[in-house]
Design a protein around this motif. Structure first.
Motif, PDB file in Angstrom:
ATOM      1  N   ILE A 458     -33.579  68.898 -47.365  1.00 61.84           N
ATOM      2  CA  ILE A 458     -32.902  67.641 -47.085  1.00 61.84           C
ATOM      3  C   ILE A 458     -31.682  68.017 -46.249  1.00 61.84           C
ATOM      4  O   ILE A 458     -30.699  68.562 -46.754  1.00 61.84           O
ATOM      5  CB  ILE A 458     -32.466  66.936 -48.390  1.00 61.84           C
ATOM      6  N   ALA A 459     -31.802  67.792 -44.957  1.00 63.44           N
ATOM      7  CA  ALA A 459     -30.774  68.271 -44.025  1.00 63.44           C
ATOM      8  C   ALA A 459     -29.694  67.219 -43.816  1.00 63.44           C
ATOM      9  O   ALA A 459     -29.920  66.018 -43.994  1.00 63.44           O
ATOM     10  CB  ALA A 459     -31.415  68.639 -42.697  1.00 63.44           C
ATOM     11  N   LEU A 460     -28.523  67.680 -43.422  1.00 66.69           N
ATOM     12  CA  LEU A 460     -27.425  66.775 -43.105  1.00 66.69           C
ATOM     13  C   LEU A 460     -27.700  66.064 -41.783  1.00 66.69           C
ATOM     14  O   LEU A 460     -28.129  66.706 -40.812  1.00 66.69           O
ATOM     15  CB  LEU A 460     -26.117  67.553 -42.980  1.00 66.69           C
ATOM     16  N   PRO A 461     -27.457  64.774 -41.707  1.00 67.99           N
ATOM     17  CA  PRO A 461     -27.561  64.090 -40.407  1.00 67.99           C
ATOM     18  C   PRO A 461     -26.401  64.528 -39.518  1.00 67.99           C
ATOM     19  O   PRO A 461     -25.296  64.773 -39.996  1.00 67.99           O
ATOM     20  CB  PRO A 461     -27.452  62.612 -40.779  1.00 67.99           C
ATOM     21  N   SER A 462     -26.657  64.651 -38.238  1.00 69.63           N
ATOM     22  CA  SER A 462     -25.605  65.107 -37.325  1.00 69.63           C
ATOM     23  C   SER A 462     -24.776  63.958 -36.775  1.00 69.63           C
ATOM     24  O   SER A 462     -23.641  64.169 -36.330  1.00 69.63           O
ATOM     25  CB  SER A 462     -26.228  65.889 -36.160  1.00 69.63           C
ATOM     26  N   ASP A 463     -25.309  62.733 -36.810  1.00 67.57           N
ATOM     27  CA  ASP A 463     -24.612  61.588 -36.205  1.00 67.57           C
ATOM     28  C   ASP A 463     -23.687  60.929 -37.230  1.00 67.57           C
ATOM     29  O   ASP A 463     -23.924  59.804 -37.700  1.00 67.57           O
ATOM     30  CB  ASP A 463     -25.615  60.577 -35.654  1.00 67.57           C
ATOM     31  N   VAL A 464     -22.628  61.628 -37.579  1.00 69.10           N
ATOM     32  CA  VAL A 464     -21.649  61.098 -38.519  1.00 69.10           C
ATOM     33  C   VAL A 464     -20.266  61.171 -37.892  1.00 69.10           C
ATOM     34  O   VAL A 464     -20.022  61.951 -36.972  1.00 69.10           O
ATOM     35  CB  VAL A 464     -21.649  61.898 -39.849  1.00 69.10           C
ATOM     36  N   GLU A 465     -19.380  60.339 -38.410  1.00 69.99           N
ATOM     37  CA  GLU A 465     -17.991  60.370 -37.976  1.00 69.99           C
ATOM     38  C   GLU A 465     -17.139  60.887 -39.123  1.00 69.99           C
ATOM     39  O   GLU A 465     -17.133  60.304 -40.218  1.00 69.99           O
ATOM     40  CB  GLU A 465     -17.514  58.970 -37.577  1.00 69.99           C
ATOM     41  N   ILE A 466     -16.440  61.977 -38.888  1.00 66.96           N
ATOM     42  CA  ILE A 466     -15.588  62.572 -39.919  1.00 66.96           C
ATOM     43  C   ILE A 466     -14.183  62.010 -39.752  1.00 66.96           C
ATOM     44  O   ILE A 466     -13.458  62.381 -38.830  1.00 66.96           O
ATOM     45  CB  ILE A 466     -15.551  64.114 -39.810  1.00 66.96           C
ATOM     46  N   SER A 467     -13.798  61.100 -40.644  1.00 64.35           N
ATOM     47  CA  SER A 467     -12.479  60.463 -40.533  1.00 64.35           C
ATOM     48  C   SER A 467     -11.482  61.013 -41.539  1.00 64.35           C
ATOM     49  O   SER A 467     -10.277  60.780 -41.411  1.00 64.35           O
ATOM     50  CB  SER A 467     -12.631  58.952 -40.768  1.00 64.35           C
ATOM     51  N   GLY A 468     -11.992  61.707 -42.560  1.00 61.34           N
ATOM     52  CA  GLY A 468     -11.108  62.198 -43.613  1.00 61.34           C
ATOM     53  C   GLY A 468     -11.016  61.255 -44.785  1.00 61.34           C
ATOM     54  O   GLY A 468     -10.393  61.568 -45.806  1.00 61.34           O
ATOM     55  N   GLU A 469     -11.633  60.072 -44.684  1.00 62.45           N
ATOM     56  CA  GLU A 469     -11.602  59.095 -45.766  1.00 62.45           C
ATOM     57  C   GLU A 469     -12.970  59.044 -46.430  1.00 62.45           C
ATOM     58  O   GLU A 469     -13.926  58.459 -45.918  1.00 62.45           O
ATOM     59  CB  GLU A 469     -11.225  57.720 -45.225  1.00 62.45           C
ATOM     60  N   GLY A 470     -13.065  59.682 -47.584  1.00 60.26           N
ATOM     61  CA  GLY A 470     -14.300  59.649 -48.339  1.00 60.26           C
ATOM     62  C   GLY A 470     -15.415  60.456 -47.702  1.00 60.26           C
ATOM     63  O   GLY A 470     -15.200  61.272 -46.801  1.00 60.26           O
ATOM     64  N   ASN A 471     -16.629  60.201 -48.166  1.00 56.19           N
ATOM     65  CA  ASN A 471     -17.812  60.933 -47.719  1.00 56.19           C
ATOM     66  C   ASN A 471     -18.585  60.098 -46.700  1.00 56.19           C
ATOM     67  O   ASN A 471     -19.092  59.019 -47.035  1.00 56.19           O
ATOM     68  CB  ASN A 471     -18.688  61.244 -48.944  1.00 56.19           C
ATOM     69  N   PRO A 472     -18.692  60.562 -45.454  1.00 56.68           N
ATOM     70  CA  PRO A 472     -19.402  59.768 -44.436  1.00 56.68           C
ATOM     71  C   PRO A 472     -20.878  59.536 -44.756  1.00 56.68           C
ATOM     72  O   PRO A 472     -21.500  58.623 -44.205  1.00 56.68           O
ATOM     73  CB  PRO A 472     -19.229  60.591 -43.157  1.00 56.68           C
TER      74      PRO A 472
END
Length: 814
Positions: A458-472
């Protein structure tokens, strides 16, 4: 004569070793093996001197054992998941994966430039999808075995990183990563049931006592915290049972000191005990007290032990033996996760209870007195002694009283003997993106279901935005929405990821899998059986509790699942000291760092390696000194330049040598003889290097070409694990590399010096003679002189001892 040029020499030899694949382990599993491992690094971007020290130490072990004829596995990898990558993503607007793997590439080049003899075929990063696939399979096997559970509980929560922290990751009440104050939060989490192995983890420390530092064993023993004692019931007074509307009539407590029970003057509940929650819910506690309780509940377990804080419930229990009324308090030092969340308090005989009683003016009753001497009532008396004011048990010694009181409780069915542990189950889920996804699915019909193994990773999706607020991942519908592996209906994928300590708890087992099998299987039974256990593990003592305890647990758990036959991962452990500058640990904030690249560019890898080993014993802290680095460089340059001294291979007849030739030969073989002790016992590589330096000085004091040849044949072999580039070049020039990869035997004849006879005088008069070798130390000569002239020394006081080398010993007496 070729000038010493470290940059040219080191690049040439590093290319040669790479081209020859010189440091890959052999496939022949019939050979004697050594598995040498240093704790793998987090790819932060650049190596620091602590890394250089760690990997230099592991490298000299690997090279040494190859010389001894062993098949050596010496791998490297990258502990590459974790919060710093997400923080970098926020700061630099770059994806965590890109940041991580660019750092790995840079640091890999740094490692290569230092000439470390790592196996490159078995290198991996824990963020590789193949590693995640294997890890998720292990997770599922552990879940099916009942070693992983999902449950509600108060957890350490970092409000800055918005993630859960294990107890071991809370340092002085703050997050170990960012330094934010940790609070308590009630969440459903995944736990590794490490407590199922409490007894085995504790008992097996005994098997490690010959290979692990005693300090580490002690730290683990205290962390596991096994205690034997008495569990019994305290009955709440009848009138207070009515206040509680009959909901609570009693609660249980545990003590290891049943002999002190007559000294109980109060009892204490954890601030999240069910009785306390009932009092709060039904307004039986005033607002000020409730605020104190709320503040305590937001403290980590470690923070609670710093300052005593309490609240009076105004409730009472009846003493189980005297029926006296004893007040019930709420105290921050009582933990609901240890025992029953309630304690009997005996301030006269427990320091913590004593401090609390003095703070709140509670009774202090002394019931144990010293067997000898007076009782000091200004402090708690915590030792065993003799019971007083204890009914039928008065005048009984503590150990007997503990047994008798426990028997009374058991016979009357009001208590029973019990074993408790401080160790808690390990919370392994984290609310962040850059980690291994937990392979579980939430289904409305089936509940919590593990993913099918054939669907891994189960791989991590690459299309995420890391904002620092919670878990994307919580906002990524493509990741969340998935069919239930059991019924096929719509379900929700778990978005928590695994604590990075999960990855580092089994990586050493993965290294045993050959490259040809890594794609298709997590472990190969034959290879695992051959390589495990790790023969020498090197890392900092700061990992004594977290990583080393988890790695031991994983090995035992994976053994029981059927993955390995090992019960302990590491036969021997070397905890290297820190690298300091100006008396402090190197850090960017202090401005006292030394960039390894600067040392490499100025002096070369061999100098960095030699200095890091010569400056201090491997297990002690190292104070960085620039002039010491210069001194190390000068020694290597001198060793290299002196290799052009006229030499010849010829038979050496010890009897025909002059004194300086004998001394030179003796110094060479003394250094060689020291090697076994250093590599197997003391790890004082600085003394080995010092002996080699003395030998080079002694060689330089004589002119026998055969002694020079033999000396360099031995010294380049001895120093090769430490300064491999320079020694390889010298050996190629002189011996066609014949001497490097072999075990050279000590020639005992060279260690024997000619005896000489010297006088022993007492107050200037000759009284005896002794026979010594020409290089006998002063202490040994004086000791022999005293022994030989003992009759002249009877009833006399020696006021001065004088040794004139090779001439006499004079003792001045009165």
């Amino acid at each position: 004569m070729e000038e010493y040029n470290p940059h040219k020499i080191e690049k040439q030899w590093q290319k040669t070793w790479d081209d020859e694949k010189a440091y890959e382990p052999k496939d022949d599993l019939s050979l004697n093996k050594k598995y040498i491992l240093s704790m793998f690094p987090y790819p932060s971007g650049r190596l620091h001197m602590g890394h250089v020290r760690n990997y230099t130490i592991s490298d000299i072990f690997a090279r040494h054992y190859r010389q001894q004829g062993f098949n050596v596995l010496h791998p490297i990898g990258w502990d590459s998941f974790g919060m710093p990558a997400e923080n970098a993503a926020i700061k630099h607007k770059v994806h965590p994966k890109k940041w991580t793997y660019e750092n790995i590439d840079y640091m890999k080049n740094q490692l290569n430039s230092l000439g470390f003899s790592f196996s490159k075929n078995r290198e991996f990063a824990t963020s590789d999808e193949l590693y995640t696939k294997c890890e998720q399979e292990i997770f599922i096997k552990m879940f099916e075995k009942g070693l992983i559970s999902s449950k509600d509980g108060y957890v350490n929560w970092c409000p800055n990183d918005l993630t859960v922290l294990a107890n071991e990751q809370v340092e002085d009440g703050k997050c170990w990563r960012c330094g934010t104050d940790v609070v308590q939060k009630n969440l459903k989490q995944y736990y590794l049931n490490i407590t199922k192995y409490s007894d085995e983890l504790l008992d097996d420390l005994e098997t490690l006592k010959d290979g692990w530092p005693s300090q580490v064993l002690s730290m683990q023993k205290n962390w596991i915290g096994r205690s034997e004692g008495l569990s019994f019931t305290l009955n709440i007074c009848d009138e207070d049972v009515e206040k509680l509307n009959g909901k609570f009539k009693s609660f249980d407590v545990f003590t290891t000191r049943a002999d002190t029970i007559y000294g109980m003057s109060y009892c204490a509940l954890a601030p999240d005990h069910k009785i306390v929650e009932y009092l709060a819910k039904h307004n039986l506690i005033d607002d000020e007290s409730q605020k104190i309780i709320n503040d305590i509940n937001n403290m980590s377990d470690i923070e609670r032990n710093k300052k005593k804080i309490g609240v009076n419930t105004h409730l009472f229990i009846n003493h189980p033996l005297t029926n006296d009324k004893i007040p019930i308090w709420i105290a921050n030092f009582v933990l609901s996760s240890y025992g029953s969340g309630a304690v009997m308090a005996v301030p006269a005989h427990d320091e913590r209870d004593f401090d609390f009683a003095n703070l709140y003016d509670l009774d202090i009753k002394y019931v144990i007195y010293p067997k000898k001497g007076e009782l000091d009532t200004s402090e708690a008396f915590t030792d065993d002694g003799v019971l007083k004011n204890s009914g039928a048990y008065s005048d009984m010694p503590s150990d007997k009283a503990r047994s008798e009181i426990s028997k009374y409780f058991e016979d009357n069915k009001i208590g029973n003997k019990q074993i408790n542990f401080k160790l808690k189950d390990w919370c392994i889920s984290r609310q962040r993106y850059w980690g291994a996804p937990i392979p579980m699915v939430h289904c409305d019909d089936c509940g919590l279901v593990p993913e099918n193994v054939q669907n891994l990773p189960i791989a991590l999706p690459s299309d995420v935005e890391i904002s620092g607020e919670g878990n994307p991942l919580d906002k990524h519908n493509g990741f969340i929405n998935t069919p239930c592996p059991k019924c096929g209906k719509k379900a929700r994928r778990e978005t928590d990821t695994l604590d990075t300590f999960f990855q580092s708890s089994w990586y050493f087992l993965r290294y045993t899998t050959p490259l040809s099998m890594m794609e298709n299987k997590t472990f190969d039974e034959t290879s695992m059986s051959y390589w495990m256990d790790v023969d020498m593990y090197i890392g900092g003592i700061e990992h004594a509790i977290l990583h080393l305890l988890y790695a031991r647990f994983f090995t035992k758990a994976l053994r029981d699942i059927g993955y390995t036959a090992s019960s302990e991962p590491f036969s021997n452990l070397l905890t290297q000291g820190m690298v300091l500058k100006n008396g402090e640990k190197m850090s960017k904030s202090r401005g006292n760092t030394v960039d390894p690249n600067d040392v490499l560019q100025t002096y070369g890898a061999d100098t960095a390696r030699l200095y890091i080993l010569f400056c201090a014993p491997a297990t002690k802290s190292l104070e960085w000194n620039d002039s010491g680095v210069e001194g190390s460089y000068k020694f290597i340059k001198r060793l290299f330049n002196k290799s052009y001294t006229p030499m010849s291979k010829a038979e050496i007849k010890q009897d025909s040598l002059n004194e300086k030739e004998k001394i030179a030969r003796k110094k060479v073989y003394e250094a060689l003889k020291k090697r076994d002790t250093v590599y197997k016992k003391t790890f004082a590589f600085n003394t080995l290097i010092a002996s080699a330096m003395e030998a080079l000085n002694a060689l330089n004091d004589q002119k026998n070409e055969a002694i020079w040849y033999e000396g360099y044949y031995v010294l380049t072999n001895l120093l090769f694990p430490i300064i491999p580039h320079a020694c390889s070049q010298i050996s190629k020039n002189l011996f066609n590399l014949e001497n490097l990869n072999k075990d050279i035997e000590v020639k005992e004849e060279a260690l024997v010096m000619d005896e000489i006879e010297i006088a022993v005088t007492i107050n200037g008069k000759k009284r005896a003679t002794i026979k010594i070798s020409g290089d006998t130390a002063s202490e040994e000569a004086i000791s022999l002189a005293k022994e030989q002239s003992s009759k002249w020394l009877e009833d006399k006081q020696i006021i001065k001892e004088i040794y004139v080398p090779k001439r006499l010993v004079n003792l001045v007496i009165k």
